[in-house]
Design a protein around this motif. Structure first.
Motif, PDB file in Angstrom:
ATOM      1  N   PHE A 160      75.724  38.504  40.860  1.00  0.00           N
ATOM      2  CA  PHE A 160      75.456  38.525  39.422  1.00  0.00           C
ATOM      3  C   PHE A 160      75.596  39.960  38.935  1.00  0.00           C
ATOM      4  CE2 PHE A 160      71.480  39.368  41.560  1.00  0.00           C
ATOM      5  CZ  PHE A 160      70.887  40.358  40.805  1.00  0.00           C
ATOM      6  N   GLU A 161      75.724  40.129  37.638  1.00  0.00           N
ATOM      7  CA  GLU A 161      75.913  41.461  37.061  1.00  0.00           C
ATOM      8  C   GLU A 161      74.837  41.774  36.031  1.00  0.00           C
ATOM      9  OE1 GLU A 161      80.770  42.097  37.390  1.00  0.00           O
ATOM     10  OE2 GLU A 161      79.812  41.816  35.422  1.00  0.00           O
ATOM     11  N   ILE A 162      74.472  43.026  35.988  1.00  0.00           N
ATOM     12  CA  ILE A 162      73.577  43.552  34.959  1.00  0.00           C
ATOM     13  C   ILE A 162      74.283  44.737  34.307  1.00  0.00           C
ATOM     14  CG2 ILE A 162      71.458  44.855  34.579  1.00  0.00           C
ATOM     15  CD1 ILE A 162      70.055  43.153  36.562  1.00  0.00           C
ATOM     16  N   THR A 163      74.249  44.781  32.993  1.00  0.00           N
ATOM     17  CA  THR A 163      74.876  45.873  32.264  1.00  0.00           C
ATOM     18  C   THR A 163      73.809  46.724  31.578  1.00  0.00           C
ATOM     19  OG1 THR A 163      76.896  44.596  31.855  1.00  0.00           O
ATOM     20  CG2 THR A 163      76.495  46.498  30.436  1.00  0.00           C
ATOM     21  N   ILE A 164      73.898  48.020  31.772  1.00  0.00           N
ATOM     22  CA  ILE A 164      72.982  48.970  31.138  1.00  0.00           C
ATOM     23  C   ILE A 164      73.805  49.932  30.288  1.00  0.00           C
ATOM     24  CG2 ILE A 164      71.267  50.787  31.507  1.00  0.00           C
ATOM     25  CD1 ILE A 164      70.636  49.535  34.219  1.00  0.00           C
ATOM     26  N   ILE A 165      73.398  50.134  29.051  1.00  0.00           N
ATOM     27  CA  ILE A 165      74.070  51.091  28.174  1.00  0.00           C
ATOM     28  C   ILE A 165      73.216  52.356  28.097  1.00  0.00           C
ATOM     29  CG2 ILE A 165      75.000  51.536  25.882  1.00  0.00           C
ATOM     30  CD1 ILE A 165      76.447  49.322  27.382  1.00  0.00           C
ATOM     31  N   SER A 186      68.411  54.710  28.382  1.00  0.00           N
ATOM     32  CA  SER A 186      68.887  53.381  27.987  1.00  0.00           C
ATOM     33  C   SER A 186      68.023  52.809  26.868  1.00  0.00           C
ATOM     34  CB  SER A 186      68.868  52.424  29.196  1.00  0.00           C
ATOM     35  OG  SER A 186      67.541  52.283  29.699  1.00  0.00           O
ATOM     36  N   GLU A 187      67.118  53.625  26.357  1.00  0.00           N
ATOM     37  CA  GLU A 187      66.231  53.186  25.275  1.00  0.00           C
ATOM     38  C   GLU A 187      67.039  52.848  24.037  1.00  0.00           C
ATOM     39  OE1 GLU A 187      62.299  54.826  22.819  1.00  0.00           O
ATOM     40  OE2 GLU A 187      63.298  56.061  24.326  1.00  0.00           O
ATOM     41  N   ALA A 188      66.693  51.718  23.398  1.00  0.00           N
ATOM     42  CA  ALA A 188      67.394  51.295  22.186  1.00  0.00           C
ATOM     43  C   ALA A 188      66.512  50.352  21.383  1.00  0.00           C
ATOM     44  CB  ALA A 188      68.710  50.603  22.531  1.00  0.00           C
ATOM     45  N   ASN A 189      66.353  50.658  20.115  1.00  0.00           N
ATOM     46  CA  ASN A 189      65.564  49.827  19.204  1.00  0.00           C
ATOM     47  C   ASN A 189      64.186  49.532  19.798  1.00  0.00           C
ATOM     48  OD1 ASN A 189      67.722  49.771  17.397  1.00  0.00           O
ATOM     49  ND2 ASN A 189      68.633  47.987  18.388  1.00  0.00           N
ATOM     50  N   ASP A 190      63.884  48.232  20.044  1.00  0.00           N
ATOM     51  CA  ASP A 190      62.568  47.873  20.572  1.00  0.00           C
ATOM     52  C   ASP A 190      62.530  47.883  22.096  1.00  0.00           C
ATOM     53  OD1 ASP A 190      61.610  47.486  18.010  1.00  0.00           O
ATOM     54  OD2 ASP A 190      62.163  45.370  17.961  1.00  0.00           O
ATOM     55  N   ASP A 191      63.650  48.207  22.729  1.00  0.00           N
ATOM     56  CA  ASP A 191      63.724  48.236  24.180  1.00  0.00           C
ATOM     57  C   ASP A 191      63.386  49.639  24.677  1.00  0.00           C
ATOM     58  OD1 ASP A 191      64.277  48.028  26.849  1.00  0.00           O
ATOM     59  OD2 ASP A 191      66.422  47.643  26.620  1.00  0.00           O
ATOM     60  N   PRO A 192      62.285  49.794  25.427  1.00  0.00           N
ATOM     61  CA  PRO A 192      61.907  51.126  25.903  1.00  0.00           C
ATOM     62  C   PRO A 192      62.873  51.678  26.945  1.00  0.00           C
ATOM     63  CG  PRO A 192      60.488  49.464  26.892  1.00  0.00           C
ATOM     64  CD  PRO A 192      61.326  48.761  25.862  1.00  0.00           C
ATOM     65  N   GLY A 193      63.689  50.786  27.532  1.00  0.00           N
ATOM     66  CA  GLY A 193      64.665  51.228  28.516  1.00  0.00           C
ATOM     67  C   GLY A 193      64.051  51.404  29.899  1.00  0.00           C
ATOM     68  N   THR A 194      64.877  51.225  30.906  1.00  0.00           N
ATOM     69  CA  THR A 194      64.414  51.405  32.291  1.00  0.00           C
ATOM     70  C   THR A 194      65.134  52.560  32.979  1.00  0.00           C
ATOM     71  OG1 THR A 194      66.062  49.794  33.051  1.00  0.00           O
ATOM     72  CG2 THR A 194      63.861  48.957  32.583  1.00  0.00           C
ATOM     73  N   VAL A 207      62.402  59.554  34.723  1.00  0.00           N
ATOM     74  CA  VAL A 207      61.233  58.931  34.097  1.00  0.00           C
ATOM     75  C   VAL A 207      61.188  57.511  34.656  1.00  0.00           C
ATOM     76  CG1 VAL A 207      60.112  58.295  31.944  1.00  0.00           C
ATOM     77  CG2 VAL A 207      61.581  60.336  32.036  1.00  0.00           C
ATOM     78  N   ALA A 208      60.456  57.339  35.743  1.00  0.00           N
ATOM     79  CA  ALA A 208      60.510  56.091  36.511  1.00  0.00           C
ATOM     80  C   ALA A 208      59.784  54.960  35.799  1.00  0.00           C
ATOM     81  CB  ALA A 208      59.903  56.306  37.891  1.00  0.00           C
ATOM     82  N   PRO A 209      60.401  53.791  35.744  1.00  0.00           N
ATOM     83  CA  PRO A 209      59.729  52.618  35.164  1.00  0.00           C
ATOM     84  C   PRO A 209      58.727  52.041  36.152  1.00  0.00           C
ATOM     85  CG  PRO A 209      61.852  51.975  36.035  1.00  0.00           C
ATOM     86  CD  PRO A 209      61.760  53.467  36.211  1.00  0.00           C
ATOM     87  N   ASP A 210      57.852  51.193  35.668  1.00  0.00           N
ATOM     88  CA  ASP A 210      56.876  50.522  36.530  1.00  0.00           C
ATOM     89  C   ASP A 210      57.475  49.205  36.998  1.00  0.00           C
ATOM     90  OD1 ASP A 210      54.743  49.478  37.856  1.00  0.00           O
ATOM     91  OD2 ASP A 210      53.342  49.555  36.175  1.00  0.00           O
ATOM     92  N   PHE A 211      57.979  49.193  38.233  1.00  0.00           N
ATOM     93  CA  PHE A 211      58.610  47.986  38.767  1.00  0.00           C
ATOM     94  C   PHE A 211      57.615  46.827  38.882  1.00  0.00           C
ATOM     95  CE2 PHE A 211      61.573  51.134  40.854  1.00  0.00           C
ATOM     96  CZ  PHE A 211      62.643  50.819  40.050  1.00  0.00           C
ATOM     97  N   THR A 212      56.316  47.148  38.954  1.00  0.00           N
ATOM     98  CA  THR A 212      55.319  46.081  39.113  1.00  0.00           C
ATOM     99  C   THR A 212      55.207  45.218  37.864  1.00  0.00           C
ATOM    100  OG1 THR A 212      53.496  47.507  38.371  1.00  0.00           O
ATOM    101  CG2 THR A 212      54.007  47.507  40.720  1.00  0.00           C
ATOM    102  N   ASN A 213      55.772  45.684  36.747  1.00  0.00           N
ATOM    103  CA  ASN A 213      55.756  44.879  35.523  1.00  0.00           C
ATOM    104  C   ASN A 213      56.902  43.875  35.468  1.00  0.00           C
ATOM    105  OD1 ASN A 213      53.465  46.106  34.434  1.00  0.00           O
ATOM    106  ND2 ASN A 213      54.655  47.750  33.513  1.00  0.00           N
ATOM    107  N   MET A 214      57.831  43.965  36.408  1.00  0.00           N
ATOM    108  CA  MET A 214      58.973  43.057  36.412  1.00  0.00           C
ATOM    109  C   MET A 214      58.583  41.727  37.043  1.00  0.00           C
ATOM    110  SD  MET A 214      62.048  45.728  37.326  1.00  0.00           S
ATOM    111  CE  MET A 214      63.327  44.552  36.867  1.00  0.00           C
TER     112      MET A 214
END
Length: 242
Positions: A160-165, A186-194, A207-214
Motif C-alpha cells: 500500500f502507499e502513503i503520500t505525505i506533502i 507536513s502541517e496543513a490547515n487542521d492537520d498538525p502533520g507527522t 519534532v517527533a510525533p506520538d506514535f502511541t496516538n496512532m
C-alpha cells in the motif's frame, strides 16, 4: 543618438547576462534537489558534493524515521521511499533561501499476513461470545466477518502507499551548487502533520510525533480481552474507530 543606441545595447547585453546567470543558477538548484530525491530513494547512496554533511545526515534520519513510522504506527514494513520536489513552483525567500514543496510516496507491506490473527477481528468474535443479547451477538459476528474480509483484501494487495506533502525551506549556496540546510513540515490547515524537522544550530532536529496516538499502535499494544470489553460497551463507536 549614437550614445543612446550604445547605452540601449549595453543594457540589453546586461539583461541577457542576468537572465543567463539566473537560468544557470536554477539549473544548479534543480540538480541539487534531484540529488536529494535520489538519495532519499536509494538504499545505499554515497555522499555527493551537492549535499552538505548535515543535509546528508538528515536524509539518513528521515529514512530511519519512516521505518519507525511504519513499524510502530502502522504495523507494517517500509518497502520503498520515493520523493519528488516541485522546483518550478519554488519561491525565493532571500538571496540563498527557497521554499519548495515535496511529495513523499511511502510504499509499505502489512506485517500481518493472516487475517484471522488481526486483534480487532478476534476481539469482535470474543465480544460476540460474551454478549448476552442474541441480536447484538449476531451483529458483532457480522461485523467481525466484514473486518476479516477487509484485512484479507489488504493482505492480498501485498503493498500500500502513503503520500505525505512536505513544505521545505532550504538554503542553497549558488557558488558551490550545494544544499546547505533543510527544514520542513507536513502541517496543513487542521492537520498538525507527522513529518516535521527544524534546523537548529546547524543541524536537523526532528519534532517527533506520538506514535502511541496512532490506531494500529493501540490495537497491537492492548489485549484482545480489553478490546472486546470496549466493543461491548459501545459496539458502533468501536466499529467506527477501526
Amino acid at each position: 543618438m549614437a550614445f543612446v543606441l550604445v547605452l540601449t545595447l549595453l543594457m540589453g547585453i546586461s539583461g541577457a547576462q542576468a537572465n543567463s546567470q539566473q537560468d544557470h543558477l536554477k539549473q544548479h538548484f534543480d540538480k541539487a534537489l534531484r540529488t536529494y530525491s535520489s538519495a532519499m530513494g536509494a538504499e545505499l547512496y554515497q555522499k555527493n558534493d551537492l549535499l552538505s554533511e548535515p543535509v546528508y545526515n538528515l536524509i539518513a534520519e528521515r529514512k530511519l524515521f519512516y521505518e519507525r513510522y511504519f513499524q510502530i504506527g502502522l504495523h507494517s514494513e517500509l518497502v520503498s521511499i520515493s520523493t519528488e520536489f516541485e522546483p518550478t513552483a519554488a519561491i525565493q525567500l532571500s538571496e540563498n533561501a527557497y521554499q519548495v514543496q515535496e511529495m513523499v510516496t511511502l510504499t509499505g507491506k502489512p506485517l500481518l499476513q493472516v487475517a484471522e490473527d488481526y486483534p480487532v477481528y478476534r476481539a469482535y468474535l470474543l465480544a460476540a461470545e460474551m454478549a448476552k443479547d442474541a441480536d447484538l451477538s449476531r451483529y458483532l459476528e457480522q461485523t467481525a466477518e466484514e473486518i476479516r474480509a477487509a484485512v484479507q483484501e489488504s493482505i492480498d494487495a501485498n503493498t500500500f502507499e502513503i503520500t505525505i506533502i512536505n513544505l521545505h525551506k532550504v538554503a542553497f549556496n549558488p557558488q558551490t551548487g550545494q544544499l546547505v540546510s533543510d527544514s520542513f513540515t507536513s502541517e496543513a490547515n487542521d492537520d498538525p502533520g507527522t513529518d516535521k524537522v527544524e534546523w537548529v544550530d546547524g543541524k536537523a532536529m526532528r519534532v517527533a510525533p506520538d506514535f502511541t496516538n496512532m490506531a494500529d499502535y493501540e490495537i497491537y499494544s492492548i489485549s484482545v480481552e480489553v478490546l472486546a470489553q470496549r466493543i461491548l460497551e459501545d459496539p458502533k463507536a468501536a466499529t467506527s474507530e477501526n
